[in-house]
Scaffold this active site. Structure first.
Site, short mmCIF file in Angstrom:
data_model
loop_
_atom_site.label_atom_id
_atom_site.label_comp_id
_atom_site.label_asym_id
_atom_site.label_seq_id
_atom_site.Cartn_x
_atom_site.Cartn_y
_atom_site.Cartn_z
N GLN A 86 51.77 1.07 3.50
CA GLN A 86 53.12 0.56 3.34
C GLN A 86 52.95 -0.82 2.69
OE1 GLN A 86 53.42 1.36 7.56
NE2 GLN A 86 55.49 2.09 7.19
N HIS A 99 46.69 -2.73 4.73
CA HIS A 99 45.94 -1.85 5.61
C HIS A 99 46.27 -0.40 5.30
CE1 HIS A 99 49.68 -2.92 7.73
NE2 HIS A 99 49.61 -1.75 8.35
N HIS A 101 46.60 3.26 6.92
CA HIS A 101 46.73 4.07 8.13
C HIS A 101 45.94 5.35 7.90
CE1 HIS A 101 50.33 1.94 9.84
NE2 HIS A 101 50.46 1.59 8.57
#
Length: 144
Positions: A86, A99, A101
């Protein structure tokens, strides 16, 4: 573990939550996982947006994701994986630190497999530090 402390955006992450390190990236268990085994891969350097990463950081981040994903899928009895980034507030990013996921998937997770993206957006209860440390301990053994 050599990371002390590791900053995930403005948050301090304890060594007990980290289970994998590379030269430029870190893998940690998730405070609010969508499904069992939902982990995060982050660059060591706090960088808010994907396009702010250097090319060598991107290469290390995705190489780390490849290494970790193979273990995560097997350890959590998955038969697939969801990788998600995101990138930016309007994309749902809640921590200003790039980051990835990684979420192990099973056929029975959701009737509609794309529901995972709705679930990522939902507010969830945080886990305890003890629960997260236990999961990181279980995963860390694969990378020693």
């Amino acid at each position: 573990m050599s990371v002390t402390p590791f900053m995930f955006g403005p948050w301090v992450i304890r060594n007990s939550e980290i289970f994998f390190e590379s030269a430029l990236s870190v893998a940690l268990v998730n405070l609010k996982p969508v499904l069992p085994g939902h982990v995060l891969i982050c660059p060591r350097r706090v960088v808010p947006r994907y396009y702010d990463l250097e090319d060598h950081e991107i290469a290390d981040l995705w190489k780390s994701a490849k290494i970790v994903s193979k273990v995560i899928e097997k350890h959590f009895n998955g038969d697939g994986l969801t990788f998600a980034i995101q990138d930016g507030k309007n994309a749902g990013q809640t921590v200003p630190h790039v980051h990835i996921h990684i979420i192990p998937r099973q056929k029975t997770d959701y009737e509609n497999t794309d529901q995972i993206y709705t679930e990522i957006e939902k507010e969830r209860e945080p886990r305890t530090l003890e629960t997260m440390a236990k999961e990181a301990d279980e995963l860390r053994v694969y990378f020693q």
